[in-house]
Scaffold this active site. Structure first.
Site, short mmCIF file in Angstrom:
data_model
loop_
_atom_site.label_atom_id
_atom_site.label_comp_id
_atom_site.label_asym_id
_atom_site.label_seq_id
_atom_site.Cartn_x
_atom_site.Cartn_y
_atom_site.Cartn_z
N GLY A 43 0.83 -1.20 0.00
CA GLY A 43 0.00 0.00 0.00
C GLY A 43 0.86 1.25 0.00
O GLY A 43 0.60 2.22 -0.71
N ARG A 73 6.54 -0.83 10.52
CA ARG A 73 5.50 -1.27 9.59
C ARG A 73 6.05 -1.34 8.19
O ARG A 73 5.79 -2.26 7.44
CB ARG A 73 4.35 -0.27 9.56
N ARG A 94 -0.51 -8.63 -3.19
CA ARG A 94 -0.49 -7.52 -2.24
C ARG A 94 0.39 -7.90 -1.06
O ARG A 94 0.24 -9.00 -0.49
CB ARG A 94 -1.92 -7.21 -1.77
N ARG A 97 2.16 11.03 -8.87
CA ARG A 97 1.46 11.16 -7.58
C ARG A 97 2.23 10.55 -6.42
O ARG A 97 1.65 10.21 -5.39
CB ARG A 97 0.07 10.51 -7.64
N SER A 115 -0.16 -4.56 5.33
CA SER A 115 -0.33 -4.77 6.77
C SER A 115 -1.82 -4.90 7.07
O SER A 115 -2.66 -4.56 6.25
CB SER A 115 0.29 -3.62 7.55
N ASP A 118 -1.09 -4.23 13.84
CA ASP A 118 -1.76 -3.82 15.08
C ASP A 118 -2.83 -4.85 15.43
O ASP A 118 -3.17 -5.70 14.61
CB ASP A 118 -2.35 -2.41 14.95
N ARG A 140 7.29 1.70 1.13
CA ARG A 140 7.58 0.28 1.31
C ARG A 140 7.98 -0.34 -0.03
O ARG A 140 8.84 -1.21 -0.08
CB ARG A 140 6.38 -0.46 1.89
#
Ligand code: HPA
Length: 279
Positions: A5, A202, A72, A28, A75, A189, A9
Site C-alpha cells: 500500500g 510497519r 499484495r 502522484r 499490513s 496492530d 515500502r
C-alpha cells in the site's frame, strides 16, 4: 507484481530485495520499481490506501502492462486472539460491505477468493521458514477510522483473521481478468489488545528476517567389522534468522541438498578437529 500500500515500502522492498531495480513510476508519488529477483523479473508498485486507489493501479497493471500475477504485500489489524502482532496472514478470501466492483456485482454477495496455486505456494514457503502464519478469511474495509464496532465483533465471531483495506477488490479484478492474485499481510496492530507496531517497523517488517543459504560438510569415521574409513557428507539448507529477545535465532530450516557421494574420498579441512573414534 508485488503491491504494497505504502509507496515507501515499495522503494524499500525494491532496494532490499531486487537487483538492478529501476524506478518506473513516480506519478502522484506512487513509487514503482522493476528489477530481478533470483533471475525473475519483478515489479513492486505501490497501490495506495483503500480499494478505490488499488483499483486504478491494478487495472492499469493488468490491462496496459499485461501483469499476470499480483500479490499484495501489506499490513492488517488482527481480529483473533490467536493472531499476534508481526504474524503473517495469507488471505484465502475477503469479506466486505462493498467494493468498487459493487456497481457491476450489484445485489450479489460475491466471495472474492485468492488464486489457489499462489496461496498454497505462499503457505508452504511460510511453513518451511517457520514464520508464524495464519491462512483464512480477512475483512477488506472502506474505513480505517471505524464507527461500527459491532461489525468488527461480527468479523471476530465469524473467524475473520484480520482487517485491511485493499485485498477484496484486488481478488475481484484478478478473477474478472483471469490473472492470479494473493494478499500476504503482516499484522501491524491488534484490534482486540490495542497493541501496535511503530510506523517505521510497519514499513520494514517484512525485512525483519534474514535468509541464509548455508552449505556445510560433516566428516566422520565410519567403523565396519574389519576396517574403518573416513566419510564426508555435504549438505545445503536455507536458514531463516530472526531477532528474538536481543539475539539472532534460527527460526526456519529447510534442507535442500544431501550429498553422500564422496564418502571416503573427502579431504579434511586443515583446521578441522581430528575425527573421533566413533562415526
Ligand atoms: N484497519 C484497517 N486497515 C488496517 C488496519 C486496521 O486496523 N491495520 C492495518 N491496516
Amino acid at each position: 507484481v508485488l503491491m504494497p500500500g505504502d509507496p515507501y515500502r515499495a522503494r524499500w522492498a525494491a532496494e532490499t530485495f531486487l537487483e538492478d531495480a529501476v524506478c518506473i513510476n513516480e506519478v502522484r508519488g506512487m513509487l514503482g520499481y522493476t528489477g530481478t529477483w533470483k533471475g525473475q523479473r519483478v515489479t513492486i508498485q505501490g497501490s495506495g490506501m483503500g480499494m478505490a486507489s488499488l483499483s486504478i493501479y491494478a487495472n492499469e497493471l493488468i490491462r496496459d502492462f499485461g501483469a499476470k500475477t499480483l500479490i499484495r504485500i501489506g499490513s492488517c489489524g488482527a481480529m483473533q486472539e490467536a493472531v499476534k502482532v508481526r504474524d503473517i496472514i495469507i488471505a484465502m478470501t475477503s469479506t466486505t460491505l462493498s467494493t468498487p466492483s459493487r456497481g457491476i456485482l450489484r445485489e450479489l454477495n460475491f466471495a472474492p477468493c485468492a488464486d489457489y496455486g499462489l496461496l498454497r505456494a505462499a503457505a508452504d514457503a511460510a511453513e518451511a521458514r517457520g514464520t508464524p502464519t495464519h491462512v483464512g478469511g480477512i475483512y477488506s474495509s472502506d474505513v480505517f477510522y471505524d464507527e461500527r464496532p459491532d461489525l468488527n465483533e461480527q468479523m471476530t465471531r465469524h473467524g475473520i483473521l484480520g482487517v485491511e483495506m485493499e485485498a477484496a477488490e484486488l481478488y475481484i479484478l484478478a478473477l474478472r481478468h483471469k490473472v492470479r492474485a494473493l494478499a500476504v499481510l503482516t499484522v501491524s496492530d491488534h484490534l482486540l489488545t490495542g497493541e501496535a507496531l511503530p510506523s517505521e517497523q510497519r514499513e520494514k517488517s517484512f525485512g525483519d528476517m534474514v535468509e541464509i543459504a548455508a552449505r556445510w560438510r560433516v566428516l566422520g569415521v565410519v567403523g565396519h567389522a574389519e576396517h574403518m574409513h573416513m566419510r564426508g557428507n555435504a549438505y545445503a539448507a536455507d536458514l531463516t534468522m530472526a531477532p528474538d529477545q536481543g539475539a539472532w535465532k534460527i527460526t526456519g530450516f529447510s534442507l535442500t541438498e544431501v550429498d553422500r557421494s564422496d564418502a571416503g574420498t573427502l579431504e579434511r579441512n586443515a583446521d578441522a578437529p581430528p575425527p573421533g573414534e566413533d562415526s
